[in-house]
Enzyme design. Structure first.
Site, PDB file in Angstrom:
ATOM      1  N   ALA A 233      31.947  49.556  27.454  1.00  0.00           N
ATOM      2  CA  ALA A 233      31.023  49.634  28.584  1.00  0.00           C
ATOM      3  C   ALA A 233      31.231  50.955  29.297  1.00  0.00           C
ATOM      4  O   ALA A 233      32.196  51.125  30.042  1.00  0.00           O
ATOM      5  CB  ALA A 233      31.243  48.469  29.549  1.00  0.00           C
TER       6      ALA A 233
ATOM      7  N   ASP B 187      26.202  57.137  43.770  1.00  0.00           N
ATOM      8  CA  ASP B 187      25.192  57.987  44.406  1.00  0.00           C
ATOM      9  C   ASP B 187      25.867  59.082  45.217  1.00  0.00           C
ATOM     10  O   ASP B 187      25.526  60.265  45.110  1.00  0.00           O
ATOM     11  CB  ASP B 187      24.293  57.155  45.332  1.00  0.00           C
ATOM     12  CG  ASP B 187      23.174  56.449  44.583  1.00  0.00           C
ATOM     13  OD1 ASP B 187      22.973  56.756  43.394  1.00  0.00           O
ATOM     14  OD2 ASP B 187      22.511  55.592  45.190  1.00  0.00           O
TER      15      ASP B 187
ATOM     16  N   ILE C 156      29.594  87.489  28.499  1.00  0.00           N
ATOM     17  CA  ILE C 156      29.785  88.740  29.234  1.00  0.00           C
ATOM     18  C   ILE C 156      31.189  89.300  29.003  1.00  0.00           C
ATOM     19  O   ILE C 156      31.369  90.506  28.818  1.00  0.00           O
ATOM     20  CB  ILE C 156      29.515  88.518  30.737  1.00  0.00           C
ATOM     21  CG1 ILE C 156      28.010  88.268  30.961  1.00  0.00           C
ATOM     22  CG2 ILE C 156      29.986  89.717  31.560  1.00  0.00           C
ATOM     23  CD1 ILE C 156      27.667  87.742  32.337  1.00  0.00           C
TER      24      ILE C 156
ATOM     25  N   GLY D  59      32.869  88.772  26.368  1.00  0.00           N
ATOM     26  CA  GLY D  59      32.989  89.087  24.944  1.00  0.00           C
ATOM     27  C   GLY D  59      34.260  88.491  24.355  1.00  0.00           C
ATOM     28  O   GLY D  59      34.623  87.355  24.620  1.00  0.00           O
TER      29      GLY D  59
ATOM     30  N   GLU E 100      30.854  60.153  35.699  1.00  0.00           N
ATOM     31  CA  GLU E 100      30.031  59.693  36.823  1.00  0.00           C
ATOM     32  C   GLU E 100      28.549  59.670  36.451  1.00  0.00           C
ATOM     33  O   GLU E 100      27.678  59.947  37.285  1.00  0.00           O
ATOM     34  CB  GLU E 100      30.308  60.520  38.077  1.00  0.00           C
ATOM     35  CG  GLU E 100      31.743  60.347  38.559  1.00  0.00           C
ATOM     36  CD  GLU E 100      31.982  60.796  39.979  1.00  0.00           C
ATOM     37  OE1 GLU E 100      31.045  60.715  40.794  1.00  0.00           O
ATOM     38  OE2 GLU E 100      33.113  61.216  40.281  1.00  0.00           O
TER      39      GLU E 100
END
Length: 380
Positions: free
Chosen positions: A129, A241, A338, A340, A364
């Site tokens: 679950a 929430d 950027i 590399g 979450e």
């Protein structure tokens, strides 16, 4: 409770200095040791970070959501493991008590959570679950003035260090869906509780997760959150929430750090006789990062203000969590590009952030769950 702008600015300035002077120099150490140093944890307690969202009457700072996200924008410009150490006390681990707990439950536990004496964990996910949380199988059987809990909770953040668990368990086996689920606050020392071996993870070393196993664990009936059975799933959703807004602000903080590091590197690194920051394709990546971060900040600030005004923000919180968690993944990917080759090796820390942020799209509520929440709200 909202605080005045001057107080918030001073607190954020203090946290910014703490991040620069204490946390960033220890990022590699936390990753290598897979633990946050005890002295840093103590300093975070002293700063009040464990009680950011806990009401002042229980010893917390009682920040409004709009203030909390601004604090996270600054604090989270470092390895996410530092935030994780107290994040469950601020969010999912304590919010069930704050939102739906009885007066006695709040008085007993919230002061210890606010001070950091106790670390809390949120036990919802199980082996079978996860996204389908309403199908959980952990049972809570009434036995006199107690409940007997049996089941396994999986991937529980801070489980190895937790002193308190908010546990979702099925009190009515005849009701297969959400209606049969209740919420409990369970002390870690309760006989019948075992903590599994901490998982070896892709990223966020220093933030521990493990199974929590309940084997005939006897929990006092007075620890049923709110004192009413069958309300646990609703409590969990309200907690999530709020938690999704918090996690969104965490994503933004990390993205801001990655952008700052990328700008600094691009301004120093030279190729073809000039800074790579002067190349338009690098500039485009930096511009995309800034634009997406700004969009996420606007979304989260709007949703937080609505939350503080008492509006239902389930849809907005899902939008924020979906966008911000996907956004920080894209920012991390561009940062590696950027940098590399330097972005791929461990010395610069960029590859560590690249791994660290991947979980934001999963816990979450996965990005796909957020899409479902948003779509259902549009079509119901």
């Amino acid at each position: 409770m909202a605080i005045d702008r001057e107080t918030r600015a001073q607190f954020i300035e203090t946290l910014g200095r703490f991040v620069r002077e204490r946390l960033r120099p220890n990022e590699a150490r936390v990753s290598d040791d897979d633990a946050v140093p005890a002295d840093i944890l103590a300093e975070m307690r002293d700063l009040g970070l464990y009680g950011l969202s806990i009401p002042e009457e229980y010893g917390g700072l009682g920040l409004a959501m709009a203030d909390e996200i601004e604090v996270m924008f600054t604090f989270c410009q470092t390895s996410p493991a530092f935030r994780s150490a107290f994040g469950t006390n601020v969010g999912i681990g304590a919010q069930g008590l704050i939102i739906d707990g009885t007066a006695a439950q709040k008085a007993k536990y919230l002061p210890k959570l606010a001070s950091g004496e106790l670390t809390s964990s949120f036990c919802l996910t199980e082996p079978d679950a996860g996204s389908d949380a309403a199908s959980l199988k952990t049972s809570a059987r009434r036995d006199g003035d107690s409940y007997i809990l049996n089941g396994t909770k999986r991937y529980i953040t801070n489980a190895p260090s937790a002193g308190l668990f908010t546990v979702m368990a099925r009190t009515d086996a005849a009701i297969k869906g959400a209606g049969g689920i209740s919420a409990f606050v369970v002390e870690a020392g309760t006989p019948g509780i075992r903590i599994g071996k901490p998982e070896k993870k892709m990223g966020q070393q220093g933030a521990k997760i493990a199974d929590v196993i309940f084997e005939d664990a006897r929990v006092p009936a007075e620890n049923l959150i709110g004192g009413v059975e069958g309300k646990g799933f609703k409590t969990a959703m309200k907690v999530l929430d709020r938690g999704r807004l918090h996690i969104s602000s965490v994503c933004i903080g990390v993205a801001l750090r990655l952008l700052d590091d990328s700008i600094a590197y691009a301004s120093e690194r030279k190729q073809f006789g000039q800074r790579i920051a002067d190349f338009q394709l690098v500039q485009a990546m930096l511009a995309d990062c800034k634009t997406e971060i700004y969009a996420a900040q606007c979304m989260v600030r709007d949703a937080a203000s609505r939350f503080d005004a008492g509006e239902s923000v389930s849809t907005e919180a899902a939008c924020c969590k979906y966008f911000a968690s996907e956004m920080v993944g894209r920012v991390a990917d561009r940062a590696v590009q950027i940098f590399g080759g330097a972005g791929y090796v461990a010395d610069y820390g960029i590859e560590r952030f690249y791994r660290d942020v991947r979980i934001f799209r999963i816990y979450e509520g996965t990005s796909q769950i957020q899409q479902m929440v948003i779509a259902r709200s549009l079509t119901k």
